[in-house]
Write an enzyme that holds these catalytic residues in place. Structure first.
Site, PDB file in Angstrom:
ATOM      1  N   ALA A  29       2.283  -5.103  -2.914  1.00 49.54           N
ATOM      2  CA  ALA A  29       3.378  -4.794  -1.985  1.00 49.54           C
ATOM      3  C   ALA A  29       3.738  -6.066  -1.207  1.00 49.54           C
ATOM      4  O   ALA A  29       3.818  -6.066   0.023  1.00 49.54           O
ATOM      5  CB  ALA A  29       2.999  -3.643  -1.047  1.00 49.54           C
ATOM      6  N   GLU A  32       7.325 -11.138   2.911  1.00 48.52           N
ATOM      7  CA  GLU A  32       7.518 -12.526   3.340  1.00 48.52           C
ATOM      8  C   GLU A  32       6.214 -13.147   3.908  1.00 48.52           C
ATOM      9  O   GLU A  32       5.997 -14.353   3.784  1.00 48.52           O
ATOM     10  CB  GLU A  32       8.674 -12.568   4.359  1.00 48.52           C
ATOM     11  N   GLY A  33       5.368 -12.310   4.497  1.00 46.25           N
ATOM     12  CA  GLY A  33       4.084 -12.829   5.001  1.00 46.25           C
ATOM     13  C   GLY A  33       3.248 -13.388   3.851  1.00 46.25           C
ATOM     14  O   GLY A  33       2.670 -14.479   3.953  1.00 46.25           O
ATOM     15  N   HIS A  34       3.178 -12.629   2.737  1.00 45.41           N
ATOM     16  CA  HIS A  34       2.430 -13.122   1.572  1.00 45.41           C
ATOM     17  C   HIS A  34       3.103 -14.360   0.980  1.00 45.41           C
ATOM     18  O   HIS A  34       2.439 -15.320   0.585  1.00 45.41           O
ATOM     19  CB  HIS A  34       2.358 -12.039   0.481  1.00 45.41           C
ATOM     20  N   LYS A 150      -2.862 -12.272  10.802  1.00 47.00           N
ATOM     21  CA  LYS A 150      -2.557 -10.915  11.252  1.00 47.00           C
ATOM     22  C   LYS A 150      -3.814 -10.047  11.167  1.00 47.00           C
ATOM     23  O   LYS A 150      -4.065  -9.210  12.029  1.00 47.00           O
ATOM     24  CB  LYS A 150      -1.452 -10.311  10.398  1.00 47.00           C
ATOM     25  N   ASP A 151      -4.615 -10.254  10.110  1.00 46.39           N
ATOM     26  CA  ASP A 151      -5.903  -9.553   9.996  1.00 46.39           C
ATOM     27  C   ASP A 151      -6.974 -10.486  10.552  1.00 46.39           C
ATOM     28  O   ASP A 151      -7.800 -11.033   9.820  1.00 46.39           O
ATOM     29  CB  ASP A 151      -6.175  -9.204   8.534  1.00 46.39           C
ATOM     30  N   GLN A 154     -10.694  -9.719   9.953  1.00 54.12           N
ATOM     31  CA  GLN A 154     -11.001  -9.944   8.538  1.00 54.12           C
ATOM     32  C   GLN A 154     -11.169 -11.451   8.271  1.00 54.12           C
ATOM     33  O   GLN A 154     -12.127 -11.876   7.616  1.00 54.12           O
ATOM     34  CB  GLN A 154      -9.871  -9.369   7.682  1.00 54.12           C
ATOM     35  N   VAL A 177       3.431 -13.764  10.285  1.00 52.63           N
ATOM     36  CA  VAL A 177       4.893 -13.840  10.152  1.00 52.63           C
ATOM     37  C   VAL A 177       5.471 -12.557  10.762  1.00 52.63           C
ATOM     38  O   VAL A 177       4.983 -11.452  10.489  1.00 52.63           O
ATOM     39  CB  VAL A 177       5.307 -13.956   8.670  1.00 52.63           C
ATOM     40  N   SER A 186       3.902  -6.296   7.496  1.00 48.69           N
ATOM     41  CA  SER A 186       2.784  -5.560   6.905  1.00 48.69           C
ATOM     42  C   SER A 186       3.332  -4.707   5.774  1.00 48.69           C
ATOM     43  O   SER A 186       4.464  -4.203   5.851  1.00 48.69           O
ATOM     44  CB  SER A 186       2.153  -4.654   7.972  1.00 48.69           C
TER      45      SER A 186
HETATM   46  O1  PAF Z   1      -5.916  -8.370   3.457  1.00 50.85           O
HETATM   47  C1  PAF Z   1      -5.889  -7.760   2.374  1.00 50.85           C
HETATM   48  O2  PAF Z   1      -4.839  -7.542   1.787  1.00 50.85           O
HETATM   49  C2  PAF Z   1      -7.198  -7.275   1.772  1.00 50.85           C
HETATM   50  O3  PAF Z   1      -8.085  -6.854   2.747  1.00 50.85           O
HETATM   51  C3  PAF Z   1      -7.842  -8.305   0.825  1.00 50.85           C
HETATM   52  C4  PAF Z   1      -8.277  -9.569   1.581  1.00 50.85           C
HETATM   53  C5  PAF Z   1      -6.883  -8.675  -0.281  1.00 50.85           C
HETATM   54  C6  PAF Z   1      -9.110  -7.705   0.192  1.00 50.85           C
HETATM   55  O4  PAF Z   1      -8.814  -6.566  -0.540  1.00 50.85           O
END
Ligand code: PAF
Length: 288
Positions: A29, A32-34, A150-151, A154, A177, A186
């Site tokens: 999914a 623009e952030g990715h 953003k995470d 994590q 972003v 998101s």
């Molecule tokens: O941030 C995410 O999209 C997920 O937690 C990751 C790092 C791809 C692990 O599944």
């Protein structure tokens, strides 16, 4: 730019290596952030380097009753976005490919930092994240791996894992972003109706407004965010706050009121059935 789709670990292992390799891990999914992460990956490794985007909705990091089944799966669009952002490969394995022995019995444990905030609300979530990130690091063998701020929790845990378990990879954080209205990008934003979105915007408003009080100290930051979040709880639909926390970025413990230094102001809330998180980095107390 053509981006090659890879489905199996065998194909992935047979990739030629030339230059440095960067990996951007995603659950698909793509938005623009990715794309920003992929472009930054390309900038870091240069034209002779390799950029690999992984697309895998990891069942291990979803709790019972979470949105695993309805999580958006949009591989064709993901490939187009990855290509546009200049990725060389998209690795999109099946669940059986990633977990050939079924549910893994041996996992990576996130430790105490993994039990705070997101970890308290989503027990086992970070063990699932770190286990798949560890596996994907072994599968893709990158020199550098990029993750969004953003995470933030994590990202801090992945950095800690790489340090504690000697993963030979540089972990790079990339700033969040935001859309024009400041909503943090998101994959879950697509679930929001117009009314949901109006409420959801109070999250970034609370963070950014509270950020302007950073020089007045931690208590002032928390108070200023809570004024906005409390009034958002009376909107229709209401904002249902999970947590607001001002934490030490190294271990995600709450900072005391007299704290001075770097901190992260983090928030999580539900709007309708959608759970959203956001955060901003702050320097607290410095201007007192
Ligand atoms: O941030 C995410 O999209 C997920 O937690 C990751 C790092 C791809 C692990 O599944």
């Amino acid at each position: 730019m053509t981006t090659q789709l890879i489905r199996t670990a065998k194909e992935l292992h047979s990739l030629p290596r030339g230059g440095r390799r960067a990996v951007v891990m995603t659950m698909g999914a793509l938005h623009e952030g990715h794309a920003t992460l992929v472009r930054e990956a390309r900038r870091l490794v240069g034209p002779e380097g390799q950029v690999v985007v992984t697309v895998f909705v990891n069942p291990l990091q979803f709790g019972a009753g979470e949105d695993l089944d309805r999580y958006p799966r949009t591989l064709d669009a993901d490939l187009a976005i990855a290509a546009e952002a200049d990725a060389d490969f998209v690795f999109a394995p099946s669940v059986d490919e990633v977990y050939p022995g079924g549910e893994p019995q041996v996992r990576i444990t996130a430790g105490p930092m993994g039990e705070r905030l997101e970890g308290a609300s989503r027990p086992g979530h970070f063990d699932g994240v770190l286990t798949v990130v560890g596996k994907l690091l072994h599968l893709t063998l990158p020199d550098v791996a990029l993750f969004g701020q953003k995470d933030a929790q994590q990202l801090a845990l992945i950095r800690r894992m790489a340090r504690d378990l000697n993963f030979p990879v540089d972990i790079v954080g990339v700033p969040t972003v935001r859309e024009g209205d400041n909503l943090a990008l998101s994959s879950r934003n697509r679930y929001l109706s117009d009314a949901d979105r109006a409420t959801a915007l109070e999250l970034s408003r609370a963070l950014l407004t509270a950020g302007t009080s950073a020089g007045k100290g931690a208590a002032s930051v928390r108070r200023s965010a809570m004024v906005i979040l409390d009034s958002a709880a009376r909107m229709e639909p209401p904002l249902r706050l999970d947590y607001l926390a001002l934490v030490d970025p190294s271990d995600f413990t709450e900072v005391p009121d007299d704290y001075s230094g770097e901190a992260i102001l983090a928030v999580a809330a539900k709007v309708g059935t959608t759970r959203l998180i956001d955060n901003i980095p702050l320097t607290v107390g410095a201007a007192r």
